[in-house]
Enzyme design. Sequence first.
Site, PDB file in Angstrom:
ATOM      1  N   LYS A 130      49.693  36.037  42.807  1.00 53.79           N
ATOM      2  CA  LYS A 130      48.746  36.903  42.109  1.00 53.79           C
ATOM      3  C   LYS A 130      47.758  37.479  43.114  1.00 53.79           C
ATOM      4  O   LYS A 130      47.361  36.800  44.054  1.00 53.79           O
ATOM      5  CB  LYS A 130      47.969  36.105  41.049  1.00 53.79           C
ATOM      6  CG  LYS A 130      48.746  35.811  39.789  1.00 53.79           C
ATOM      7  CD  LYS A 130      47.930  34.983  38.822  1.00 53.79           C
ATOM      8  CE  LYS A 130      46.660  35.686  38.387  1.00 53.79           C
ATOM      9  NZ  LYS A 130      45.905  34.924  37.355  1.00 53.79           N
TER      10      LYS A 130
ATOM     11  N   HIS B  62      44.874  38.751  41.935  1.00 56.09           N
ATOM     12  CA  HIS B  62      43.606  38.776  41.218  1.00 56.09           C
ATOM     13  C   HIS B  62      43.316  37.362  40.711  1.00 56.09           C
ATOM     14  O   HIS B  62      44.142  36.466  40.863  1.00 56.09           O
ATOM     15  CB  HIS B  62      43.663  39.765  40.042  1.00 56.09           C
ATOM     16  CG  HIS B  62      44.737  39.428  39.044  1.00 56.09           C
ATOM     17  ND1 HIS B  62      46.057  39.742  39.239  1.00 56.09           N
ATOM     18  CD2 HIS B  62      44.670  38.786  37.836  1.00 56.09           C
ATOM     19  CE1 HIS B  62      46.772  39.327  38.196  1.00 56.09           C
ATOM     20  NE2 HIS B  62      45.957  38.736  37.343  1.00 56.09           N
TER      21      HIS B  62
END
Length: 232
Positions: A113, A115
Amino acid sequence: MSNQDPSGAASQDALALEFVAFAVECGVLRFGEFKTKAGRMSPYFFNAGLFNDGQRLLRLAEFYARRILQSGIAFDMVFGPAYKGIPLGAALVVELARRGRNVPFAYNRKEAKDHGEGGTLVGAPLAGRVLVVDDVMSAGTAVRESIATIVAAGATPHAVCIALDRQEMATENGADVPYSAVQYVQRQLGMQVCAIAKLDDLMQYLQAGNAASAEDHRRVLAYRARYGAEQG
């Protein structure tokens, strides 16, 4: 060629035989003709994805917990490799907590990821002796990937628990080798491995008159004679 007893004789393991019966009952363990990752035509197939409701997953977690505690393997936390290892690991730590053994749990994503917390790891920080939980071990590739992840985090890849050990020869560069993926992980990677059940236990189950047909029994026996890894 395997050096196993062609009669299929195996030592009695009540937990393993109970698990094999459960897997057959759920349709997780099926007989027929199935192509393996190695390109072999196997007379049986184990699909852990069919432990697909709450009751089945609860019983599966009980089998994992019972085998792990019975094995005496020491560990500090559980790691479930994506994807099938994630629900297996989660269910296992819940069952261990119910039995009075509360341990941390982590799993990985296939893609990082960019974020939030980012990265590929989710859950507790990897630390101490890590127990990897998965369904089966075909070539040991998933275990090697887990080891790399665990080592990179500064923890120790200590042991692996799987549902079924097929006890068959692994392949390297397209050729059969005399040892199984489980034996490779034990001997070459230095990790302990425990399995809820093995092919020996499946043979014991079939020999007890539980085969859907005599042909299923014959075909599993012939497959083991051809592809079974040397034991010992």
